[in-house]
Design an enzyme around this catalytic site. Structure first.
Site, PDB file in Angstrom:
ATOM      1  CG  LEU A 124      91.777  40.412 -15.036  1.00  0.00           C
ATOM      2  CD1 LEU A 124      92.131  41.626 -14.183  1.00  0.00           C
ATOM      3  CD2 LEU A 124      91.794  39.142 -14.201  1.00  0.00           C
ATOM      4  CB  SER A 125      94.559  41.523 -17.617  1.00  0.00           C
ATOM      5  OG  SER A 125      95.900  41.673 -18.008  1.00  0.00           O
ATOM      6  CB  ALA A 126      94.451  40.441 -22.372  1.00  0.00           C
ATOM      7  N   GLY A 173      91.328  45.239 -21.836  1.00  0.00           N
ATOM      8  CA  GLY A 173      91.679  45.965 -23.047  1.00  0.00           C
ATOM      9  C   GLY A 173      90.696  45.698 -24.170  1.00  0.00           C
TER      10      GLY A 173
END
Length: 493
Positions: free
Chosen positions: A157-159, A162
């Site tokens: 999720l999110s970072a 990435g």
């Protein structure tokens, strides 16, 4: 060896722009370094040289045999391994389908907001930093739990999303598939200064240019490539939806397929699934766009087979992403790890529905004597045809179908990828959501004005816009929310 003190301080300053969150939430978030307290999750030490200074936590169901798949689940900024274990829904399917889960954890020692370093090439590239530590965790699981090296998957999720994309690019020889939730394309940012720009609007690159970032992460690798699911809320203003488009362009280009979906379908929670098939007719990339959802991981609390997780900051009540991701990877059927017997039928699709029927077709498999059709995991028929119409279904309900080819002895081969058919008619039940005012706004159930949160549709005043005021909202009809703190019956009209 860890980076020098000066570089580490610079990372802490820059991280304030990475996966930005409201000051109130950041100030009162549970520290990511807190030791998990939930039963079943345990810390693992000594898993390797750990160049990225990460912590390893694992959930290993007692009855999972050697040779089972492995899922690596990466938390978002301000979160912890325990938060992801508790709220994401992955442990439920580890128990149900039989696989192990590794939960890597970074801390404020690496980043001020406990974000994985997706934007830092010393952390996110092959053989370096956090990425290398995560691969060491995978190797530990293979050696200690007997995990199947052909069926290792990563999600985040999110970072964490990435970093998931970076891992898929840097280690396509390790990961068979990935799932990026509210995340960034692989190597979107290669410096701290570029991180915020990626979040709000990645570079306007062509699919080939995005694909080159993947190909350049492990030069000389020609495949097979990981199968990638991309989850994104349409109202995400932390990691903008343009990132999902860039991710789609990146991975369809790597697979050598176009950016026009092979098919689309509607799923619960206002979710639109678009599928991009490879040359053999199997899903290679899929995007799942959740209408009105803000920044977070889609979950759907409940006891049903397709319900999972619990709501919390950045865990948003819309749809169980763990279930649908697991089905995409084949965790529910044991594919695509390579089954025995005949190959999976390709091209399974829904050709029509009524209020009580669903019609399917698929491509023929050589040497197949018959085909077994499964509805929600249970066999409903065996047929010599490459089409079937299921009858006696409930109006307005969704059903998941798979097909397997059988030889002359009746032995089924590998099960196909799943498709979902939703019958016509019926009335969708009301939904209830209990969360903080901040979470309601983030999920698109409320909006802000004058420092207060207001319910979408009814415009009822919910009080101060922060994480300390909690309400239950009832949605009926879709998009219309009313305060229901005194009691909310989800099935009522």
């Amino acid at each position: 060896m860890r980076p020098p003190i000066l570089r580490r301080l610079l990372r802490r300053v820059a991280s304030l722009a990475v996966c930005a969150v409201l000051p109130l939430l950041t100030a009162h978030a549970v520290p990511a370094a807190a030791a998990p307290a939930a039963a079943g999750l345990r810390q693992v030490t000594g898993f390797g040289s750990n160049p990225g200074n990460l912590q390893m936590f694992a959930y290993t169901p007692d009855d999972v045999a050697a040779g089972a798949p492995l899922v690596v689940a990466l938390h978002g900024c301000t979160q912890s391994a325990n938060a992801y274990y508790t709220n994401s829904g992955w442990p439920k399917y580890a128990d149900l389908w039989g696989f192990d889960v590794v939960f890597p954890q970074t801390t404020s020692a690496n980043n001020a907001l406990s974000c994985f370093g997706w934007f830092d090439q010393t952390e996110s590239t092959r053989g370096r930093g956090e990425a290398a530590s995560i691969v060491q965790m995978v190797e530990y699981a293979k050696q200690t739990y007997g995990s199947d090296g052909r069926r290792v998957y990563v999600t985040g999720l999110s970072a964490g999303g990435g970093m998931t994309a970076d891992l898929l690019a840097a280690y396509p020889d390790v990961f068979a598939g990935g799932s990026v939730a509210s995340g960034l394309p692989a190597q979107c940012a290669t410096s701290q200064a570029a991180a915020s720009g990626c979040q709000t609007g990645p570079q306007k690159l062509s699919p080939a240019q995005w694909g080159d970032k993947v190909r350049g992460s492990y030069p000389g690798w020609t495949g097979p490539w990981p199968r990638v699911a991309i989850w994104q809320g349409t109202s995400d203003y932390t990691v903008y939806p343009a990132n999902a488009t860039a991710l789609r362009d990146q991975w369809t280009d790597v697979w050598g397929i176009g950016q026009t979906p092979t098919g689309t379908e509607s799923l619960p929670g206002g979710t639109t699934r678009s599928v991009y098939e490879d040359a053999s007719g199997q899903p290679a990339v899929e995007t799942l766009s959740v209408s009105g959802m803000g920044h977070g991981l889609p979950v759907s609390p409940g006891s049903g087979d397709r319900n999972c997780g619990s709501t919390a900051a950045y865990f948003l009540n819309t749809i169980c992403s763990a279930y649908h991701t697991g089905v995409f990877w084949g965790l529910d059927t044991g594919t695509p790890g390579g089954g025995d017997g005949l190959p999976a039928p390709a091209g399974l699709k829904v050709t029509g529905v009524t209020d009580s029927t669903a019609s399917l077709t698929w491509n023929a498999v050589g040497d197949a004597a018959s085909y077994s059709v499964y509805r929600d995991g249970a066999k409903v028929t065996a047929t010599a045809s490459t089409s079937f119409t299921d009858t006696g279904l409930t109006a307005g309900a969704s059903y998941r179908y798979t097909v397997a080819a059988a030889d002359s002895s009746g032995a089924p081969g590998t099960t196909s990828s799943a498709v979902t058919a939703t019958t016509s008619g019926g009335t969708a039940p009301a939904k209830c959501f209990t969360a903080s005012n901040y979470a309601h706004v983030t999920a698109g159930r409320a909006h802000t004005s004058g420092g207060h949160a207001w319910a979408n549709g009814s415009d009822q005043d919910m009080g101060l816009y922060n994480v300390f005021v909690t309400h239950t909202l009832r949605e009926s009809p879709a998009g219309h929310f009313v305060i229901a703190d005194s009691g909310c019956q989800a099935g009522s009209s």
